[in-house]
Design a protein around this motif. Sequence first.
Motif, PDB file in Angstrom:
ATOM      1  N   VAL A   1      40.741  39.150  34.139  1.00  0.00           N
ATOM      2  CA  VAL A   1      41.766  39.621  33.201  1.00  0.00           C
ATOM      3  C   VAL A   1      41.267  39.591  31.756  1.00  0.00           C
ATOM      4  CG1 VAL A   1      43.949  38.898  32.131  1.00  0.00           C
ATOM      5  CG2 VAL A   1      43.777  39.082  34.623  1.00  0.00           C
ATOM      6  N   PHE A   2      40.508  38.572  31.407  1.00  0.00           N
ATOM      7  CA  PHE A   2      40.052  38.451  30.018  1.00  0.00           C
ATOM      8  C   PHE A   2      39.038  39.546  29.680  1.00  0.00           C
ATOM      9  CE2 PHE A   2      41.743  34.417  31.385  1.00  0.00           C
ATOM     10  CZ  PHE A   2      42.649  34.161  30.361  1.00  0.00           C
TER      11      PHE A   2
ATOM     12  N   MET B   1      48.581  31.100  50.650  1.00  0.00           N
ATOM     13  CA  MET B   1      49.266  32.194  49.942  1.00  0.00           C
ATOM     14  C   MET B   1      49.590  33.297  50.941  1.00  0.00           C
ATOM     15  SD  MET B   1      47.963  32.060  46.114  1.00  0.00           S
ATOM     16  CE  MET B   1      46.801  33.404  45.973  1.00  0.00           C
TER      17      MET B   1
ATOM     18  N   ASP C   1      51.161  36.467  34.618  1.00  0.00           N
ATOM     19  CA  ASP C   1      51.578  35.420  35.563  1.00  0.00           C
ATOM     20  C   ASP C   1      50.351  34.692  36.102  1.00  0.00           C
ATOM     21  OD1 ASP C   1      53.097  33.825  37.242  1.00  0.00           O
ATOM     22  OD2 ASP C   1      53.093  35.315  38.859  1.00  0.00           O
TER      23      ASP C   1
ATOM     24  N   ARG D   1      40.081  40.731  47.486  1.00  0.00           N
ATOM     25  CA  ARG D   1      41.111  41.035  48.478  1.00  0.00           C
ATOM     26  C   ARG D   1      42.362  41.650  47.834  1.00  0.00           C
ATOM     27  NH1 ARG D   1      42.785  35.123  47.706  1.00  0.00           N
ATOM     28  NH2 ARG D   1      44.012  35.660  45.892  1.00  0.00           N
TER      29      ARG D   1
ATOM     30  N   ASP E   1      43.338  41.902  39.012  1.00  0.00           N
ATOM     31  CA  ASP E   1      43.101  40.575  39.602  1.00  0.00           C
ATOM     32  C   ASP E   1      41.618  40.464  39.918  1.00  0.00           C
ATOM     33  OD1 ASP E   1      45.132  38.360  41.246  1.00  0.00           O
ATOM     34  OD2 ASP E   1      42.982  38.346  41.720  1.00  0.00           O
ATOM     35  N   LEU E   2      41.144  39.245  39.781  1.00  0.00           N
ATOM     36  CA  LEU E   2      39.743  38.938  40.014  1.00  0.00           C
ATOM     37  C   LEU E   2      39.348  38.992  41.496  1.00  0.00           C
ATOM     38  CD1 LEU E   2      37.437  37.618  38.276  1.00  0.00           C
ATOM     39  CD2 LEU E   2      38.428  35.433  38.891  1.00  0.00           C
ATOM     40  N   ALA E   3      40.295  38.682  42.358  1.00  0.00           N
ATOM     41  CA  ALA E   3      39.959  38.521  43.778  1.00  0.00           C
ATOM     42  C   ALA E   3      39.790  39.893  44.443  1.00  0.00           C
ATOM     43  CB  ALA E   3      41.057  37.726  44.477  1.00  0.00           C
TER      44      ALA E   3
ATOM     45  N   PRO F   1      47.714  31.588  37.241  1.00  0.00           N
ATOM     46  CA  PRO F   1      47.858  30.264  37.869  1.00  0.00           C
ATOM     47  C   PRO F   1      47.812  29.192  36.771  1.00  0.00           C
ATOM     48  CG  PRO F   1      45.669  31.186  38.280  1.00  0.00           C
ATOM     49  CD  PRO F   1      46.425  32.227  37.538  1.00  0.00           C
TER      50      PRO F   1
ATOM     51  N   PHE G   1      46.812  39.181  36.628  1.00  0.00           N
ATOM     52  CA  PHE G   1      46.842  38.145  37.685  1.00  0.00           C
ATOM     53  C   PHE G   1      47.756  38.662  38.802  1.00  0.00           C
ATOM     54  CE2 PHE G   1      46.346  36.107  33.560  1.00  0.00           C
ATOM     55  CZ  PHE G   1      45.187  35.369  33.724  1.00  0.00           C
ATOM     56  N   SER G   2      47.481  39.863  39.231  1.00  0.00           N
ATOM     57  CA  SER G   2      48.475  40.627  40.005  1.00  0.00           C
ATOM     58  C   SER G   2      48.549  40.237  41.473  1.00  0.00           C
ATOM     59  CB  SER G   2      48.164  42.114  39.883  1.00  0.00           C
ATOM     60  OG  SER G   2      46.840  42.360  40.329  1.00  0.00           O
ATOM     61  N   TYR G   3      47.513  39.541  42.014  1.00  0.00           N
ATOM     62  CA  TYR G   3      47.507  39.093  43.427  1.00  0.00           C
ATOM     63  C   TYR G   3      47.775  40.287  44.353  1.00  0.00           C
ATOM     64  CZ  TYR G   3      48.945  36.207  47.497  1.00  0.00           C
ATOM     65  OH  TYR G   3      49.119  35.663  48.741  1.00  0.00           O
TER      66      TYR G   3
HETATM   67  N1  SAH Z   1      51.479  37.360  39.748  1.00  0.00           N
HETATM   68  C1  SAH Z   1      51.263  37.233  41.162  1.00  0.00           C
HETATM   69  C2  SAH Z   1      50.778  35.882  41.578  1.00  0.00           C
HETATM   70  C3  SAH Z   1      49.541  35.409  40.878  1.00  0.00           C
HETATM   71  S1  SAH Z   1      48.627  34.253  41.802  1.00  0.00           S
HETATM   72  C4  SAH Z   1      52.525  37.604  41.932  1.00  0.00           C
HETATM   73  O1  SAH Z   1      53.567  37.775  41.327  1.00  0.00           O
HETATM   74  O2  SAH Z   1      52.458  37.706  43.147  1.00  0.00           O
HETATM   75  C5  SAH Z   1      47.262  34.068  40.754  1.00  0.00           C
HETATM   76  C6  SAH Z   1      46.249  35.181  40.862  1.00  0.00           C
HETATM   77  O3  SAH Z   1      45.415  35.094  39.714  1.00  0.00           O
HETATM   78  C7  SAH Z   1      45.331  35.089  42.073  1.00  0.00           C
HETATM   79  O4  SAH Z   1      45.445  36.258  42.824  1.00  0.00           O
HETATM   80  C8  SAH Z   1      43.916  34.965  41.457  1.00  0.00           C
HETATM   81  O5  SAH Z   1      42.942  35.718  42.152  1.00  0.00           O
HETATM   82  C9  SAH Z   1      44.127  35.536  40.080  1.00  0.00           C
HETATM   83  N2  SAH Z   1      43.202  35.095  39.028  1.00  0.00           N
HETATM   84  C10 SAH Z   1      42.861  33.828  38.681  1.00  0.00           C
HETATM   85  N3  SAH Z   1      42.058  33.836  37.590  1.00  0.00           N
HETATM   86  C11 SAH Z   1      41.907  35.127  37.237  1.00  0.00           C
HETATM   87  C12 SAH Z   1      41.190  35.792  36.186  1.00  0.00           C
HETATM   88  N4  SAH Z   1      40.483  35.112  35.277  1.00  0.00           N
HETATM   89  N5  SAH Z   1      41.256  37.146  36.122  1.00  0.00           N
HETATM   90  C13 SAH Z   1      41.972  37.835  37.041  1.00  0.00           C
HETATM   91  N6  SAH Z   1      42.666  37.267  38.039  1.00  0.00           N
HETATM   92  C14 SAH Z   1      42.625  35.937  38.145  1.00  0.00           C
END
Ligand code: SAH
Length: 398
Positions: A281-282, A201, A301, A255, A251-253, A303, A229-231
């Motif tokens: 997110v949930f 990524m 958005d 980073r 976002d969960l991550a 995964p 899921f904002s990455y």
């Molecule tokens: N929407 C982003 C891309 C998303 S990629 C863009 O437009 O660039 C998917 C992301 O979902 C990853 O960063 C991952 O860390 C995050 N993710 C996966 N499961 C998640 C969850 N349960 N809660 C929050 N984030 C999550």
Amino acid sequence: MKKEMDLFVNAKHEKKFKNHYPLIHKDAVRNYSVLKQEGSIINLIDQNGQFIAKGYYGIQNKGIGWVLSHNKGEKIDFLFFKSRMETAIDRRNAFYKSEETNAFRIFNGEGDGIGGLTIDYFDGYYLINWYSEGVYSFKDQVIRALDELTDYKAIYEKKRFDTKGKYINDDDFVKGDRGEFPIIVKENGMNYAVYLNEGAMVGIFLDQRDVRSVIREKYALDKNVLNTFSYTGAFSIAAALGGANKTTSVDLAKRSKSKTIEQFSANGIDFELHDIVVMDVFDYFKYANRKKLTYDLVILDPPSFARSKKRTFSAAKDYPGLLKDAISVTEKNGVIVASTNNATFGMKKFKGFVEQAFNESGDKYKILEAYQLPVDFRTVQEYPEGNYLKVLFVEKIS
Ligand code: SAH
């Protein structure tokens, strides 16, 4: 020369290959077990012993290889790769000339005639994605074609197949002058920080370009935006540049926080005026409900599949539930941007998920617009699964 093998197509699959379906499934052929080495050239043979098409053997989760040509006499050699790539590059002429955008896809797998291979352009850098050991066996030809067809600063690659520890290549560099990352690329005048040397990524998903653009132009002004899921926050940047009052990126991550700050900063936006939340997110939806937080624009958005400590999420099963959560925090007349990159279901089923979620939550809705892949992510009619992206702009009416 590559070894050529004859594969005998099962009767019921003959027609689809004759109609130029490009993906070779294991169960479409009778003598799969003769295949030994990935990268071998395959001739598909019909019930009457006649040639249908040729392709290569390369194992992906989708299938065991891709059709490359319907011309029996065509050799799968350097000139084959060069001509397919030249055609693909010509098709992106308008992108190469653009002053507003310098990050786009120049080769999109089967859409450009070679399944399992994609090539992206990031302001002078090329990034090759190899989706199987089989397609990787053509590396020399593909690199030589890039050498002859383009000027570049450097080429990077991602091997998106199991290398069993064999090809250790820390920073994915292939050749040229190593970049200093992040590089700042432009998309419709917006800036995005990109790293080609840090895993699969790279900081931005190019397939959402049109969606970012319309969010900025039509949906953001004066709005309170939730981006889940904002990455790296790419949608939040578009919304902020479009005049959003505030964005909240979740976002969960871990980073994602520093990466999102970096994207805001690359655009001269004060990130402190925005919220960046590292959270599931949930859980965030529960928190927002408790605190009675609501939004005018909610972006979803996820995964296709994600596993966190607490739960697994599968878009094909769990998207309606996710939509219901989103509906619960969306203002009346607010808009939900529902996106999925899951190739296992199509637009019709995705619209069904929206219908189901609104029915179950007892709200009315209207689909305002729908997006699929942008033009540089070229797809072919014969393989509709290749057009995996589905994005719906849905207004919550009441
Ligand atoms: N929407 C982003 C891309 C998303 S990629 C863009 O437009 O660039 C998917 C992301 O979902 C990853 O960063 C991952 O860390 C995050 N993710 C996966 N499961 C998640 C969850 N349960 N809660 C929050 N984030 C999550």
